[in-house]
Design an enzyme around this catalytic site. Structure first.
Site, PDB file in Angstrom:
ATOM      1  NE  ARG A  84      94.310 -67.818 -91.262  1.00 30.45           N
ATOM      2  CZ  ARG A  84      93.459 -68.312 -90.377  1.00 30.45           C
ATOM      3  NH1 ARG A  84      93.554 -69.565 -90.016  1.00 30.45           N
ATOM      4  NH2 ARG A  84      92.543 -67.550 -89.839  1.00 30.45           N
ATOM      5  NE  ARG A 130      96.957 -73.667 -87.213  1.00 33.77           N
ATOM      6  CZ  ARG A 130      95.679 -73.565 -86.884  1.00 33.77           C
ATOM      7  NH1 ARG A 130      95.246 -74.061 -85.737  1.00 33.77           N
ATOM      8  NH2 ARG A 130      94.821 -72.997 -87.693  1.00 33.77           N
ATOM      9  CG  ASP A 142      94.031 -63.240 -86.268  1.00 29.00           C
ATOM     10  OD1 ASP A 142      94.152 -64.321 -86.877  1.00 29.00           O
ATOM     11  OD2 ASP A 142      92.950 -62.843 -85.804  1.00 29.00           O
TER      12      ASP A 142
HETATM   13  O1  CP3 Z   1      97.034 -65.663 -94.519  1.00 26.43           O
HETATM   14  C1  CP3 Z   1      98.098 -65.534 -93.894  1.00 26.43           C
HETATM   15  O2  CP3 Z   1      99.062 -66.346 -93.977  1.00 26.43           O
HETATM   16  C2  CP3 Z   1      98.304 -64.270 -93.079  1.00 26.43           C
HETATM   17  C3  CP3 Z   1      97.950 -64.290 -91.696  1.00 26.43           C
HETATM   18  C4  CP3 Z   1      96.490 -64.409 -91.291  1.00 26.43           C
HETATM   19  C5  CP3 Z   1      96.085 -65.138 -90.146  1.00 26.43           C
HETATM   20  N1  CP3 Z   1      94.766 -64.907 -89.926  1.00 26.43           N
HETATM   21  C6  CP3 Z   1      96.986 -65.941 -89.307  1.00 26.43           C
HETATM   22  C7  CP3 Z   1      96.406 -66.952 -88.393  1.00 26.43           C
HETATM   23  C8  CP3 Z   1      95.341 -63.815 -91.808  1.00 26.43           C
HETATM   24  C9  CP3 Z   1      95.176 -62.973 -93.080  1.00 26.43           C
HETATM   25  C10 CP3 Z   1      94.261 -64.127 -90.926  1.00 26.43           C
HETATM   26  C11 CP3 Z   1      92.889 -63.629 -91.112  1.00 26.43           C
HETATM   27  C12 CP3 Z   1      91.838 -64.069 -90.204  1.00 26.43           C
HETATM   28  N2  CP3 Z   1      91.922 -64.327 -88.858  1.00 26.43           N
HETATM   29  C13 CP3 Z   1      90.476 -64.215 -90.581  1.00 26.43           C
HETATM   30  C14 CP3 Z   1      89.901 -63.909 -91.934  1.00 26.43           C
HETATM   31  C15 CP3 Z   1      90.198 -64.960 -92.942  1.00 26.43           C
HETATM   32  C16 CP3 Z   1      89.469 -66.299 -92.706  1.00 26.43           C
HETATM   33  O3  CP3 Z   1      90.182 -67.265 -92.423  1.00 26.43           O
HETATM   34  O4  CP3 Z   1      88.260 -66.331 -92.823  1.00 26.43           O
HETATM   35  C17 CP3 Z   1      89.765 -64.634 -89.440  1.00 26.43           C
HETATM   36  C18 CP3 Z   1      88.278 -64.948 -89.367  1.00 26.43           C
HETATM   37  C19 CP3 Z   1      90.692 -64.688 -88.356  1.00 26.43           C
HETATM   38  C20 CP3 Z   1      90.405 -64.996 -86.922  1.00 26.43           C
HETATM   39  C21 CP3 Z   1      91.101 -66.219 -86.491  1.00 26.43           C
HETATM   40  N3  CP3 Z   1      92.471 -66.320 -86.321  1.00 26.43           N
HETATM   41  C22 CP3 Z   1      90.527 -67.452 -86.153  1.00 26.43           C
HETATM   42  C23 CP3 Z   1      89.043 -67.766 -86.203  1.00 26.43           C
HETATM   43  C24 CP3 Z   1      91.568 -68.313 -85.781  1.00 26.43           C
HETATM   44  C25 CP3 Z   1      91.440 -69.697 -85.233  1.00 26.43           C
HETATM   45  C26 CP3 Z   1      91.115 -70.683 -86.279  1.00 26.43           C
HETATM   46  C27 CP3 Z   1      92.348 -71.250 -86.871  1.00 26.43           C
HETATM   47  O5  CP3 Z   1      92.462 -71.283 -88.107  1.00 26.43           O
HETATM   48  O6  CP3 Z   1      93.172 -71.699 -86.079  1.00 26.43           O
HETATM   49  C28 CP3 Z   1      92.783 -67.599 -85.956  1.00 26.43           C
HETATM   50  C29 CP3 Z   1      94.152 -68.105 -85.709  1.00 26.43           C
HETATM   51  C30 CP3 Z   1      95.167 -67.929 -86.791  1.00 26.43           C
HETATM   52  N4  CP3 Z   1      95.317 -66.790 -87.548  1.00 26.43           N
HETATM   53  C31 CP3 Z   1      96.169 -68.863 -87.162  1.00 26.43           C
HETATM   54  C32 CP3 Z   1      96.956 -68.258 -88.156  1.00 26.43           C
HETATM   55  C33 CP3 Z   1      98.184 -68.823 -88.830  1.00 26.43           C
HETATM   56  C34 CP3 Z   1      96.384 -70.200 -86.516  1.00 26.43           C
HETATM   57  C35 CP3 Z   1      97.019 -69.905 -85.213  1.00 26.43           C
HETATM   58  C36 CP3 Z   1      98.018 -70.900 -84.747  1.00 26.43           C
HETATM   59  O7  CP3 Z   1      99.174 -70.871 -85.211  1.00 26.43           O
HETATM   60  O8  CP3 Z   1      97.631 -71.666 -83.862  1.00 26.43           O
END
Ligand code: CP3
Length: 342
Positions: A23, A27, A73
């Site tokens: 990540r 944010r 994502d």
């Molecule tokens: O790592 C990176 O910088 C690359 C991009 C990336 C994102 N999500 C961007 C994201 C990657 C590799 C993911 C993987 C992802 N997404 C996983 C597996 C890794 C982990 O964290 O366990 C999972 C379970 C998701 C599903 C997901 N996406 C959830 C549950 C959420 C909401 C929770 C949260 O952290 O806000 C997201 C949103 C998300 N994916 C954000 C980002 C930068 C935040 C969104 C925003 O900008 O509001």
């Protein structure tokens, strides 16, 4: 000169471990928040290739990480299979559920996923053009089990209860869903590699809730099939597997799946991982992401301890899970300086 991440993935022990962060585009960075506001919302950002490439590059410019991870994502794939997906601000993802045969039959398959996912491949192409030549580009997908937990529940869950319930009540349907996701994940990752991804990572964030044989069938086996298919098409393509919270099941995971690198969460100690996991190949991890919030001497000493414990084998420094929005960008710099400067 080969890129440091690729050298570690090939099994080389480097004097300083290469480093990137789960990540890393997110944010906690003001420049990310600004670009996301420009895009409108999170999904619009994912599908806007120019802006997605821009946020991928932001942490590379700021910190000089050794790898960039494609900004996208894991839930875009089910969306490409036909489920409705949206994000509720402050809560997380929501999607229409797949728990009945009729809902399963309505899912798409094969080449059709690319209609939705083409902008993601375009982001990969832009990144290969714009990244510094020493920076490795990592593509990714969710593992079938983790993606299925969201599709079955329609949202994130603490204990993956709905997915475990479907597995118990209708194993045939559950397994058909895992198989469909395995196939689609292969198609998705192959296109990322064709577009220029140099490494792929498979995120199984909820692997730890699978016990015993279920772990072997629904975490190890899909990872083995995906890794095998990718490598049969692109021999030498490095694969990172992340069976988060696998505990003892981390032991032997390289060999059981064919992955070149196993990513560790912070529930296992680096010393234990050196003895039991790194003996089989490269490991990635595993600083607790809370240190990015709290910083200070504890961050420095824990970072040093991890680097030291894993210094006798191939290691990519990373966090044990994603950095959180409340992290202080200065603590990320402190972690990098500690890894690189000793
Ligand atoms: O790592 C990176 O910088 C690359 C991009 C990336 C994102 N999500 C961007 C994201 C990657 C590799 C993911 C993987 C992802 N997404 C996983 C597996 C890794 C982990 O964290 O366990 C999972 C379970 C998701 C599903 C997901 N996406 C959830 C549950 C959420 C909401 C929770 C949260 O952290 O806000 C997201 C949103 C998300 N994916 C954000 C980002 C930068 C935040 C969104 C925003 O900008 O509001």
């Amino acid at each position: 000169m080969t890129k440091t991440i690729l050298r570690a993935l090939a099994g080389e022990t480097l004097p300083t471990p290469p480093i990137w962060m789960m990540r890393q585009a997110g944010r906690y960075l003001p420049e990310y928040r600004a670009t996301r506001a420009e895009a409108g919302d999170f999904l619009s950002l994912c599908y806007n290739s120019e802006l997605a490439a821009e946020v991928t590059l932001q942490p590379i410019r700021r910190y000089g990480f050794d790898a960039a991870i494609l900004f996208a994502d894991i839930l875009l794939l089910p969306q490409a299979l036909g489920v409705d997906l949206w994000f509720v601000t402050g809560e997380g993802p929501r999607m229409t559920t797949v728990t009945t045969q009729a809902e399963f039959d309505a899912l798409g398959r094969g080449e059709m996923i690319h209609d939705t996912l083409n902008p993601i491949y375009e982001t990969v192409r832009l990144l290969r053009r714009d990244l510094p030549e020493e920076t490795t580009l990592i593509g990714f997908a969710g593992a079938p089990w983790t993606v299925a937990t969201y599709m079955i529940a329609g949202q994130g869950t603490k204990d993956q209860g709905p997915a475990h319930a479907l597995k118990a009540e209708n194993r045939g349907l559950f397994e058909a869903l895992i198989e469909r996701l395995t196939e689609a994940t292969i198609d998705y990752l192959l296109e990322q590699v064709k577009a220029g991804a140099e490494v792929v990572k498979i995120f199984d964030s909820w692997a730890g809730s699978l016990q015993g044989e279920d772990f072997d069938r629904y975490a190890t086996e899909p990872a083995r099939i995906i890794t095998g298919e990718l490598k049969s098409r692109f021999p030498g393509l490095p694969v990172i597997a992340f069976p988060r919270q696998a505990g003892d099941k981390y032991v032997g995971f390289h060999k059981a799946t064919g992955a070149d690198c196993v990513a560790l969460d912070d529930s296992v100690s680096a010393a234990w991982a050196a003895e039991h996991v790194q003996v089989s190949g490269c490991v990635q991890g595993n600083l607790a992401s809370s240190h990015m919030v709290t910083g200070g001497e504890a961050l420095v000493s824990e970072t040093r301890a991890i680097v030291q414990a894993l210094s006798n084998g191939p290691h990519i420094f990373n966090l044990g899970h994603g950095i959180t929005p409340d992290a202080d960008p200065a603590n990320v710099q402190l972690m990098i300086d500690t890894v690189r400067g000793g």
